[in-house]
Design an enzyme around this catalytic site. Structure first.
Site, PDB file in Angstrom:
ATOM      1  N   HIS A 116      54.569  56.367  34.274  1.00 49.05           N
ATOM      2  CA  HIS A 116      54.389  56.148  35.712  1.00 49.05           C
ATOM      3  C   HIS A 116      54.318  57.501  36.435  1.00 49.05           C
ATOM      4  CE1 HIS A 116      54.898  51.971  34.934  1.00 49.05           C
ATOM      5  NE2 HIS A 116      56.191  52.024  34.699  1.00 49.05           N
ATOM      6  N   ASP A 129      46.381  50.404  35.399  1.00 50.19           N
ATOM      7  CA  ASP A 129      47.166  49.839  34.295  1.00 50.19           C
ATOM      8  C   ASP A 129      47.164  50.782  33.091  1.00 50.19           C
ATOM      9  OD1 ASP A 129      48.771  47.870  33.199  1.00 50.19           O
ATOM     10  OD2 ASP A 129      47.090  46.771  32.332  1.00 50.19           O
ATOM     11  N   LEU A 141      38.943  58.335  54.698  1.00 54.36           N
ATOM     12  CA  LEU A 141      39.218  57.293  53.696  1.00 54.36           C
ATOM     13  C   LEU A 141      40.437  56.488  54.134  1.00 54.36           C
ATOM     14  CD1 LEU A 141      38.640  56.358  50.605  1.00 54.36           C
ATOM     15  CD2 LEU A 141      40.651  57.718  50.092  1.00 54.36           C
TER      16      LEU A 141
HETATM   17  C1  IPE Z   1      48.950  44.738  37.113  1.00 53.00           C
HETATM   18  O1  IPE Z   1      49.384  45.283  35.926  1.00 53.00           O
HETATM   19  C2  IPE Z   1      49.820  45.245  38.232  1.00 53.00           C
HETATM   20  C3  IPE Z   1      49.646  46.644  38.581  1.00 53.00           C
HETATM   21  C4  IPE Z   1      48.779  47.474  38.060  1.00 53.00           C
HETATM   22  C5  IPE Z   1      50.519  47.120  39.617  1.00 53.00           C
HETATM   23  P1  IPE Z   1      50.398  44.510  34.965  1.00 53.00           P
HETATM   24  O2  IPE Z   1      50.596  45.372  33.781  1.00 53.00           O
HETATM   25  O3  IPE Z   1      51.619  44.135  35.723  1.00 53.00           O
HETATM   26  O4  IPE Z   1      49.585  43.194  34.622  1.00 53.00           O
HETATM   27  P2  IPE Z   1      49.612  42.272  33.341  1.00 53.00           P
HETATM   28  O5  IPE Z   1      51.039  41.937  33.058  1.00 53.00           O
HETATM   29  O6  IPE Z   1      49.003  43.053  32.232  1.00 53.00           O
HETATM   30  O7  IPE Z   1      48.772  41.093  33.716  1.00 53.00           O
HETATM   31  C1  IPE Z   2      50.728  49.925  35.387  1.00 53.84           C
HETATM   32  O1  IPE Z   2      51.056  50.324  34.112  1.00 53.84           O
HETATM   33  C2  IPE Z   2      51.780  50.290  36.402  1.00 53.84           C
HETATM   34  C3  IPE Z   2      52.542  49.145  36.915  1.00 53.84           C
HETATM   35  C4  IPE Z   2      52.306  47.901  36.631  1.00 53.84           C
HETATM   36  C5  IPE Z   2      53.641  49.453  37.800  1.00 53.84           C
HETATM   37  P1  IPE Z   2      51.958  49.407  33.172  1.00 53.84           P
HETATM   38  O2  IPE Z   2      53.390  49.788  33.378  1.00 53.84           O
HETATM   39  O3  IPE Z   2      51.651  47.988  33.338  1.00 53.84           O
HETATM   40  O4  IPE Z   2      51.498  49.919  31.757  1.00 53.84           O
HETATM   41  P2  IPE Z   2      51.243  49.037  30.460  1.00 53.84           P
HETATM   42  O5  IPE Z   2      50.239  48.002  30.810  1.00 53.84           O
HETATM   43  O6  IPE Z   2      52.562  48.435  30.069  1.00 53.84           O
HETATM   44  O7  IPE Z   2      50.744  50.011  29.451  1.00 53.84           O
HETATM   45 MG    MG Z   3      50.328  46.738  32.445  1.00 54.68          MG
END
Ligand code: IPE
Ligand code: IPE
Ligand code: MG
Length: 244
Positions: free
Chosen positions: A33, A16, A127
């Site tokens: 990303h 995240d 792995l």
């Molecule tokens: C969780 O992250 C999903 C992934 C890392 C793929 P999100 O950014 O979607 O989760 P929330 O919205 O903070 O709970």
């Molecule tokens: C995690 O990073 C990747 C996915 C959920 C695909 P985020 O896109 O949720 O990044 P933040 O949490 O908005 O910074």
């Molecule tokens: Mg996120």
């Protein structure tokens, strides 16, 4: 007693913070990303080097479809490109890739690439990398319930014979041991619908580091935290008798 450091057999990571990493730099979220892919490479290398046998990476949740269309499109494009480009390197490192989640919702091109990477890396023995794509724990459990109901109705299994193992075997993760450690980057302290059944006794580790900034050193730090944890599984530890 062995002084060897306890290594988690299975580490699961909620990757995240990509969006915030990009926004902080005045960039488009999709740039975050893109940069996150390097962290994925580093984490796989660190897991192999650290002796971890199973690594699960949460890359796209079923809820993530609700993001702006451009971000979803950029993510799908990135998954497709990555699984195509990385397959050979992963096979060379002895990594076997398995996809968990409902792949039916992805376009055919993405589904084909996912099948190809699974086939191309099938012989990997160092792995097992589970990539959670269009994954949510609740939909995984609902799917397992549907499957077990079908089997019960057709007389394949008796309802009374359904136990924890039967349920575990009906999940996407049937072939994988439960995670020992669930690590989340980006500072949030929640599971966001990830491995709710499998993580029943996982150790949890949260770091404020945003995913694109995640390094091999950060991964090693999480392994150190895990090694220092006292896992009791509901039991009482027999105290070591004091020497007089
Ligand atoms: C969780 O992250 C999903 C992934 C890392 C793929 P999100 O950014 O979607 O989760 P929330 O919205 O903070 O709970
Ligand atoms: C995690 O990073 C990747 C996915 C959920 C695909 P985020 O896109 O949720 O990044 P933040 O949490 O908005 O910074
Ligand atoms: Mg996120």
């Amino acid at each position: 007693m062995s002084e060897e450091k306890r290594i988690p057999r299975h580490v699961a990571v909620i990757m995240d913070g990509n969006g915030r990493w990009a926004t902080q730099r005045g960039l488009d979220r999709s740039e975050g990303h893109l940069r996150g892919v390097e962290s994925v490479r580093r984490t796989i290398r660190a897991a192999v080097a650290g002796g971890v046998r199973y690594l699960t990476l949460y890359a796209f949740s079923t809820e993530n479809w609700g993001r702006p269309a451009e971000e979803v499109a950029a993510l799908l494009e990135l998954f497709c490109r990555c699984v195509q480009n990385e397959a050979e390197a992963l096979a060379d490192q002895g990594v076997r890739v398995r996809i968990i989640g409902d792949r039916e919702r992805f376009p055919e091109e993405v589904r084909d690439s996912l099948e190809r990477i699974e086939a191309c890396t099938a012989a990997g023995e160092r792995l097992t990398l589970q990539l959670a794509l269009n994954y949510s724990s609740r939909s995984e459990l609902a799917r397992a319930a549907r499957e077990l109901c079908r089997q019960a109705l057709s007389g394949e299994i008796a309802p009374d014979a359904i136990d924890e193992q039967t349920v575990a075997r009906a999940l996407y993760t049937a072939e994988c041991p439960d995670p020992d450690l669930i690590l989340r980057t980006g500072g949030e302290q929640r599971l966001s619908n990830f491995l709710l059944w499998q993580g029943a006794y996982a150790e949890l580790c949260f770091t404020p580091v945003l995913w694109p900034d995640f390094t091999e050193e950060e991964f090693a730090r999480a392994l150190d935290q895990y090694a220092a944890r006292d896992r009791r599984f509901g039991l009482v530890k027999t105290p070591t008798p004091k020497r007089s």
